[in-house]
Design a protein around this motif. Sequence first.
Motif, short mmCIF file in Angstrom:
data_model
loop_
_atom_site.label_atom_id
_atom_site.label_comp_id
_atom_site.label_asym_id
_atom_site.label_seq_id
_atom_site.Cartn_x
_atom_site.Cartn_y
_atom_site.Cartn_z
N LEU A 70 -6.53 37.24 40.51
CA LEU A 70 -6.62 38.67 40.23
C LEU A 70 -7.26 39.41 41.39
O LEU A 70 -6.84 40.51 41.75
CB LEU A 70 -7.42 38.90 38.95
CG LEU A 70 -6.80 38.38 37.65
CD1 LEU A 70 -7.76 38.60 36.49
CD2 LEU A 70 -5.47 39.07 37.38
N SER A 71 -8.27 38.80 41.99
CA SER A 71 -8.95 39.43 43.13
C SER A 71 -8.01 39.56 44.32
O SER A 71 -8.00 40.58 45.01
CB SER A 71 -10.18 38.61 43.51
OG SER A 71 -10.89 39.23 44.56
N ILE A 72 -7.21 38.53 44.56
CA ILE A 72 -6.26 38.57 45.68
C ILE A 72 -5.22 39.66 45.46
O ILE A 72 -4.91 40.44 46.37
CB ILE A 72 -5.57 37.19 45.84
CG1 ILE A 72 -6.59 36.15 46.31
CG2 ILE A 72 -4.41 37.29 46.83
CD1 ILE A 72 -6.05 34.74 46.31
N LEU A 73 -4.66 39.71 44.25
CA LEU A 73 -3.65 40.73 43.95
C LEU A 73 -4.23 42.14 44.08
O LEU A 73 -3.58 43.05 44.60
CB LEU A 73 -3.10 40.52 42.54
CG LEU A 73 -2.28 39.24 42.32
CD1 LEU A 73 -1.89 39.10 40.85
CD2 LEU A 73 -1.03 39.25 43.20
N ALA A 86 -10.08 43.95 52.13
CA ALA A 86 -10.68 42.76 52.74
C ALA A 86 -11.70 42.13 51.79
O ALA A 86 -11.76 40.90 51.61
CB ALA A 86 -11.34 43.12 54.06
N TRP A 87 -12.51 42.98 51.17
CA TRP A 87 -13.55 42.53 50.24
C TRP A 87 -12.95 41.71 49.10
O TRP A 87 -13.38 40.59 48.82
CB TRP A 87 -14.27 43.76 49.71
CG TRP A 87 -15.46 43.52 48.85
CD1 TRP A 87 -15.85 42.35 48.26
CD2 TRP A 87 -16.43 44.50 48.46
NE1 TRP A 87 -16.99 42.54 47.53
CE2 TRP A 87 -17.38 43.84 47.64
CE3 TRP A 87 -16.59 45.86 48.72
CZ2 TRP A 87 -18.45 44.51 47.08
CZ3 TRP A 87 -17.66 46.52 48.17
CH2 TRP A 87 -18.59 45.87 47.37
N LEU A 88 -11.94 42.27 48.45
CA LEU A 88 -11.34 41.60 47.30
C LEU A 88 -10.57 40.35 47.70
O LEU A 88 -10.67 39.30 47.06
CB LEU A 88 -10.40 42.58 46.59
CG LEU A 88 -11.06 43.71 45.81
CD1 LEU A 88 -10.04 44.78 45.47
CD2 LEU A 88 -11.71 43.19 44.55
N THR A 89 -9.78 40.45 48.79
CA THR A 89 -8.93 39.33 49.18
C THR A 89 -9.75 38.14 49.64
O THR A 89 -9.49 37.00 49.25
CB THR A 89 -7.97 39.77 50.30
OG1 THR A 89 -7.22 40.91 49.87
CG2 THR A 89 -7.00 38.65 50.64
N ILE A 90 -10.74 38.39 50.49
CA ILE A 90 -11.58 37.30 50.97
C ILE A 90 -12.32 36.63 49.82
O ILE A 90 -12.42 35.40 49.74
CB ILE A 90 -12.58 37.82 52.02
CG1 ILE A 90 -11.82 38.25 53.29
CG2 ILE A 90 -13.60 36.75 52.37
CD1 ILE A 90 -12.70 38.91 54.33
N GLY A 91 -12.81 37.45 48.89
CA GLY A 91 -13.49 36.89 47.73
C GLY A 91 -12.58 36.00 46.90
O GLY A 91 -12.99 34.96 46.39
N GLY A 92 -11.31 36.41 46.77
CA GLY A 92 -10.37 35.61 46.00
C GLY A 92 -9.92 34.34 46.71
O GLY A 92 -9.53 33.36 46.06
N ILE A 144 -11.79 32.44 48.70
CA ILE A 144 -12.84 31.43 48.84
C ILE A 144 -12.57 30.26 47.90
O ILE A 144 -12.49 30.42 46.69
CB ILE A 144 -14.23 32.04 48.53
CG1 ILE A 144 -14.58 33.11 49.57
CG2 ILE A 144 -15.30 30.95 48.50
CD1 ILE A 144 -15.89 33.81 49.31
N GLY A 145 -12.40 29.11 48.48
CA GLY A 145 -12.12 27.91 47.69
C GLY A 145 -10.67 27.76 47.28
O GLY A 145 -10.35 26.82 46.55
N ALA A 146 -9.80 28.65 47.72
CA ALA A 146 -8.38 28.59 47.32
C ALA A 146 -7.66 27.50 48.12
O ALA A 146 -8.11 27.07 49.19
CB ALA A 146 -7.71 29.94 47.56
N SER A 147 -6.52 27.08 47.60
CA SER A 147 -5.72 26.05 48.27
C SER A 147 -5.03 26.63 49.49
O SER A 147 -4.92 27.85 49.65
CB SER A 147 -4.68 25.49 47.31
OG SER A 147 -3.75 26.51 46.93
N THR A 148 -4.54 25.75 50.35
CA THR A 148 -3.86 26.18 51.57
C THR A 148 -2.63 27.01 51.26
O THR A 148 -2.35 28.02 51.92
CB THR A 148 -3.46 24.96 52.42
OG1 THR A 148 -4.62 24.19 52.73
CG2 THR A 148 -2.78 25.40 53.72
N SER A 149 -1.88 26.61 50.24
CA SER A 149 -0.66 27.34 49.89
C SER A 149 -0.97 28.77 49.44
O SER A 149 -0.24 29.71 49.77
CB SER A 149 0.11 26.60 48.79
OG SER A 149 -0.71 26.47 47.62
#
Length: 240
Positions: free
Chosen positions: A68-71, A181-187, A189-194
């Motif tokens: 949700l943060s990335i979107l 940038a704030w939301l995307t970077i937060g989302g 963190i810890g995400a998979s490479t894909s």
Amino acid sequence: MTSALLLSFGVIFVAELGDKSQLMAMTYALRYRWWVVVLAITVATTAVHAVSVFFGHFLGLSIPTSLLSILAGLAMLAFGLWTLRGDRLDDEEAGRAGRVGASVFLAVMSAFFLAELGDKTMLATITMATDHDWLGVWIGSTIGMVAADALAIGIGVLLGRHLPERAIKIGAAVLFFVFAAWLTIGGLIGASTSVVVGTVLAAIVIIGLGVVLIRREHRLHPDTADPDTDTDTGARALVR
């Protein structure tokens, strides 16, 4: 219910101070009519906190927030590019400039709805709803957030009276990019490479499309590149 209402009001009001959505409220207040921004925030907040109360009180579950943060971050990127592109009114639209269209309301409402998904105020509402009266938490958290954002809107309106239109436009776009940038970077963190690769590709596509549309708009209407020289009263009415 009263204790839950007062508790949630205080917690969310304090949590919202300095939050990205409060900065967004100030940004929108620089470009659109303040009452439209307040109404859109109220509707979005009511919906988000209803979801929070449902998950917290009735399901007792927490919701994953990284996607949700990335979107939301990608949406903020698109809003920033849209702001840089600018808007131009034809003669018919200029005659209706005193009225605010549904598109502005929907844009503000959707931006706040996306920004609040997974935000600390949503998580705080979920937490309070697990142990307190759900109706009191819903009402109190909604009022607390709207009150904090209304404070930012008041500041934005005062600033808007002393800033040139070009500065407002650029400043609003910069803030949207910061939110993105704030939301995307937060989302991420810890995400998979894909997920990281997919997010980067999506951002590139959005930026590319935005640049194309901005250049096209400036070629068709060179005067929009410098809003300070625009004498279209309808356009200025939208800003105020």
